[in-house]
Design a protein around this motif. Structure first.
Motif, PDB file in Angstrom:
ATOM      1  N   MET A   1       0.837  -1.208   0.000  1.00  0.00           N
ATOM      2  CA  MET A   1       0.000   0.000   0.000  1.00  0.00           C
ATOM      3  C   MET A   1       0.872   1.259   0.000  1.00  0.00           C
ATOM      4  SD  MET A   1      -3.176   0.742   2.561  1.00  0.00           S
ATOM      5  CE  MET A   1      -2.352   1.916   3.584  1.00  0.00           C
ATOM      6  N   LYS A   2       0.438   2.268  -0.754  1.00  0.00           N
ATOM      7  CA  LYS A   2       1.232   3.493  -0.822  1.00  0.00           C
ATOM      8  C   LYS A   2       1.121   4.291   0.476  1.00  0.00           C
ATOM      9  CE  LYS A   2       1.030   4.258  -5.774  1.00  0.00           C
ATOM     10  NZ  LYS A   2       0.588   5.141  -6.857  1.00  0.00           N
ATOM     11  N   ALA A   3       2.267   4.754   0.995  1.00  0.00           N
ATOM     12  CA  ALA A   3       2.237   5.551   2.232  1.00  0.00           C
ATOM     13  C   ALA A   3       1.818   6.977   1.900  1.00  0.00           C
ATOM     14  CB  ALA A   3       3.615   5.537   2.862  1.00  0.00           C
ATOM     15  N   LYS A   4       0.940   7.516   2.735  1.00  0.00           N
ATOM     16  CA  LYS A   4       0.494   8.898   2.557  1.00  0.00           C
ATOM     17  C   LYS A   4       1.416   9.819   3.347  1.00  0.00           C
ATOM     18  CE  LYS A   4      -3.778  11.221   2.460  1.00  0.00           C
ATOM     19  NZ  LYS A   4      -4.512  11.844   3.485  1.00  0.00           N
ATOM     20  N   ILE A   5       1.668  10.991   2.818  1.00  0.00           N
ATOM     21  CA  ILE A   5       2.543  11.907   3.556  1.00  0.00           C
ATOM     22  C   ILE A   5       1.701  12.785   4.468  1.00  0.00           C
ATOM     23  CG2 ILE A   5       4.211  13.784   3.306  1.00  0.00           C
ATOM     24  CD1 ILE A   5       4.934  12.328   0.646  1.00  0.00           C
ATOM     25  N   THR A   6       1.847  12.554   5.764  1.00  0.00           N
ATOM     26  CA  THR A   6       1.023  13.295   6.728  1.00  0.00           C
ATOM     27  C   THR A   6       1.863  14.116   7.710  1.00  0.00           C
ATOM     28  OG1 THR A   6       0.990  11.439   8.251  1.00  0.00           O
ATOM     29  CG2 THR A   6      -0.830  11.548   6.669  1.00  0.00           C
ATOM     30  N   LYS A   7       3.190  13.921   7.672  1.00  0.00           N
ATOM     31  CA  LYS A   7       4.038  14.605   8.662  1.00  0.00           C
ATOM     32  C   LYS A   7       5.000  15.564   7.972  1.00  0.00           C
ATOM     33  CE  LYS A   7       3.792  10.704  11.789  1.00  0.00           C
ATOM     34  NZ  LYS A   7       4.484   9.689  12.553  1.00  0.00           N
ATOM     35  N   ALA A   8       5.158  16.726   8.580  1.00  0.00           N
ATOM     36  CA  ALA A   8       6.124  17.690   8.040  1.00  0.00           C
ATOM     37  C   ALA A   8       7.022  18.177   9.158  1.00  0.00           C
ATOM     38  CB  ALA A   8       5.405  18.872   7.402  1.00  0.00           C
ATOM     39  N   VAL A   9       8.305  18.270   8.850  1.00  0.00           N
ATOM     40  CA  VAL A   9       9.302  18.740   9.816  1.00  0.00           C
ATOM     41  C   VAL A   9       9.669  20.186   9.471  1.00  0.00           C
ATOM     42  CG1 VAL A   9      11.664  18.359  10.657  1.00  0.00           C
ATOM     43  CG2 VAL A   9      10.197  16.394  10.113  1.00  0.00           C
ATOM     44  N   PHE A  10       9.641  21.023  10.484  1.00  0.00           N
ATOM     45  CA  PHE A  10      10.021  22.437  10.320  1.00  0.00           C
ATOM     46  C   PHE A  10      11.248  22.707  11.191  1.00  0.00           C
ATOM     47  CE2 PHE A  10       5.528  22.020   9.606  1.00  0.00           C
ATOM     48  CZ  PHE A  10       5.273  22.831   8.509  1.00  0.00           C
ATOM     49  N   PRO A  11      12.426  22.761  10.609  1.00  0.00           N
ATOM     50  CA  PRO A  11      13.602  23.068  11.423  1.00  0.00           C
ATOM     51  C   PRO A  11      13.583  24.566  11.762  1.00  0.00           C
ATOM     52  CG  PRO A  11      14.173  21.940   9.359  1.00  0.00           C
ATOM     53  CD  PRO A  11      12.777  22.439   9.228  1.00  0.00           C
ATOM     54  N   VAL A  12      13.383  24.887  13.031  1.00  0.00           N
ATOM     55  CA  VAL A  12      13.233  26.303  13.412  1.00  0.00           C
ATOM     56  C   VAL A  12      14.168  26.672  14.576  1.00  0.00           C
ATOM     57  CG1 VAL A  12      10.878  26.578  12.559  1.00  0.00           C
ATOM     58  CG2 VAL A  12      11.218  25.752  14.884  1.00  0.00           C
ATOM     59  N   ALA A  13      15.271  25.932  14.690  1.00  0.00           N
ATOM     60  CA  ALA A  13      16.150  26.201  15.838  1.00  0.00           C
ATOM     61  C   ALA A  13      17.255  27.210  15.522  1.00  0.00           C
ATOM     62  CB  ALA A  13      16.764  24.897  16.333  1.00  0.00           C
ATOM     63  N   GLY A  14      17.340  27.639  14.261  1.00  0.00           N
ATOM     64  CA  GLY A  14      18.462  28.508  13.847  1.00  0.00           C
ATOM     65  C   GLY A  14      18.487  29.835  14.598  1.00  0.00           C
ATOM     66  N   LEU A  15      19.679  30.447  14.635  1.00  0.00           N
ATOM     67  CA  LEU A  15      19.864  31.671  15.424  1.00  0.00           C
ATOM     68  C   LEU A  15      19.374  32.929  14.714  1.00  0.00           C
ATOM     69  CD1 LEU A  15      23.472  30.993  16.757  1.00  0.00           C
ATOM     70  CD2 LEU A  15      21.309  30.721  17.988  1.00  0.00           C
ATOM     71  N   GLY A  16      19.241  32.869  13.403  1.00  0.00           N
ATOM     72  CA  GLY A  16      18.762  34.047  12.657  1.00  0.00           C
ATOM     73  C   GLY A  16      19.735  35.214  12.703  1.00  0.00           C
ATOM     74  N   THR A  17      21.024  34.893  12.699  1.00  0.00           N
ATOM     75  CA  THR A  17      22.039  35.963  12.857  1.00  0.00           C
ATOM     76  C   THR A  17      21.953  37.038  11.772  1.00  0.00           C
ATOM     77  OG1 THR A  17      23.450  34.182  12.098  1.00  0.00           O
ATOM     78  CG2 THR A  17      23.953  35.048  14.228  1.00  0.00           C
ATOM     79  N   ARG A  18      21.525  36.633  10.561  1.00  0.00           N
ATOM     80  CA  ARG A  18      21.496  37.627   9.472  1.00  0.00           C
ATOM     81  C   ARG A  18      20.495  38.753   9.721  1.00  0.00           C
ATOM     82  NH1 ARG A  18      21.387  34.586   3.789  1.00  0.00           N
ATOM     83  NH2 ARG A  18      21.046  32.682   4.967  1.00  0.00           N
ATOM     84  N   PHE A  19      19.580  38.531  10.690  1.00  0.00           N
ATOM     85  CA  PHE A  19      18.569  39.558  10.960  1.00  0.00           C
ATOM     86  C   PHE A  19      18.747  40.233  12.320  1.00  0.00           C
ATOM     87  CE2 PHE A  19      16.462  37.723   7.349  1.00  0.00           C
ATOM     88  CZ  PHE A  19      15.753  38.785   6.814  1.00  0.00           C
ATOM     89  N   LEU A  20      19.895  40.010  12.945  1.00  0.00           N
ATOM     90  CA  LEU A  20      20.118  40.694  14.233  1.00  0.00           C
ATOM     91  C   LEU A  20      20.099  42.210  14.031  1.00  0.00           C
ATOM     92  CD1 LEU A  20      22.866  38.412  15.810  1.00  0.00           C
ATOM     93  CD2 LEU A  20      20.596  38.905  16.768  1.00  0.00           C
TER      94      LEU A  20
END
Ligand code: G1P
Length: 295
Positions: A1-20
């Motif tokens: 059976m084909k697996a459905k895509i139900t999960k999404a990963v959002f990497p949001v731990a970055g420091l955002g230094t370019r916008f300090l």
């Protein structure tokens, strides 16, 4: 059976230094494009593609993201009491019904591949999506991730969103080698290699992988086994490159416009263009821009 895509990963731990300094106390993913934070655009895109579980890979300074996707009883009660029903709906619909959030901490900033690995136990043995919120992608019809899910459903293998970049820009992206260097819009090609931020002379093509990925769960094995960088960082591109030896990966040239909201100029371009199209303020804002008489 084909697996459905139900999960999404959002990497949001970055420091955002370019916008300090704005990112000193505020997550970069919470920067607004007109009236919605970047992370909400990415979440809406994921939901439009059928995702029902959002996995945020976060860090200690990112509580604002958790709060944004949680209910705010006090605010809701005040809006209800004041009869501001339109705003009440806006606040309640930040997270659509049937969609849940999971938060996992990335304890050390050891790269995008490391962030994805932090989600391994929650993703389990299923294909999943990864969205980088600072790549904002506008599309008229189907969202970029939805287009990619359709490609995945057909091919049943990992899919990377790709777009052409200038020769001078290869050092900003993961650059893919493709078995069809003339890849047209809305089409796929087999990825033959991927290199993180190569110099122009070493780039396998002028197609960059941008912040949307559909990955099979085998990627976790490859991420666990890549050579780590000097401080122990793990690049997602290195894991994908290792996976190419045994698994098909497709590069999909998506329909849509991508704004690099990880850079100040890309962020401003998105702000202006979304402002011009905004249902409430668009018309007035265009008039204002015309009045600037810029040639
Ligand atoms: C990351 C990835 C890179 C990809 C880019 C897309 O880089 O490592 O492969 O091309 O996102 O935006 P970053 O922009 O985080 O340096």
């Amino acid at each position: 059976m084909k697996a459905k895509i139900t999960k999404a990963v959002f990497p949001v731990a970055g420091l955002g230094t370019r916008f300090l300094p704005v990112t000193k106390a505020n997550p970069k993913e919470m920067l607004p494009i007109v009236d919605k934070p970047l992370i909400q655009y990415a979440v809406e895109e994921a939901v439009s593609a059928g995702i029902t579980q959002l996995i945020f890979v976060t860090s200690s300074s990112k509580h604002a993201i958790e709060n944004h996707f949680d209910s705010n009883f006090e605010l809701e009660a005040k809006l209800a009491e004041a009869g501001k029903n339109e705003w009440l709906e806006v606040v309640r619909n930040v997270l659509p019904a049937g969609v849940s959030c999971v938060y996992v901490r990335q304890q050390n900033p050891l790269g995008l591949g490391h962030a994805v690995l932090c989600a391994k136990d929650i993703v389990g043995n299923e294909p999943f999506a990864v969205l980088l919120a600072d790549d904002l992608i506008e599309s008229n019809d189907k969202s970029c991730l939805r287009q990619m899910v359709e490609v995945y459903n057909e091919l049943q293998s990992s899919v990377l969103a790709v777009q052409p970049v200038a020769l001078s820009e290869t050092e900003k992206y993961g650059i893919v080698g493709l078995d069809n260097p003339e890849l047209e819009l809305g089409k796929c090609a087999k990825v033959t290699s991927i290199v993180e931020k190569p110099k122009a002379k070493d780039a396998p093509s002028l197609f960059a992988s941008i912040g949307r990925y559909i990955l099979v769960p085998e990627i976790f094995y490859f991420l666990e086994n890549v050579n780590r960088g000097v401080i122990g960082e793990i690049q997602l591109t290195d894991g994908i490159d290792k996976m190419l030896l045994t698994h098909d990966v497709s590069g999909y040239r998506f329909h849509g416009k991508r704004y690099d909201c990880g850079s100040k100029s890309g962020y401003l371009e998105a702000t202006v263009e979304y402002g011009m199209k905004h249902k409430d303020i668009g018309e007035g804002f265009i008039k204002y821009l015309r009045g600037l008489n810029l040639d």
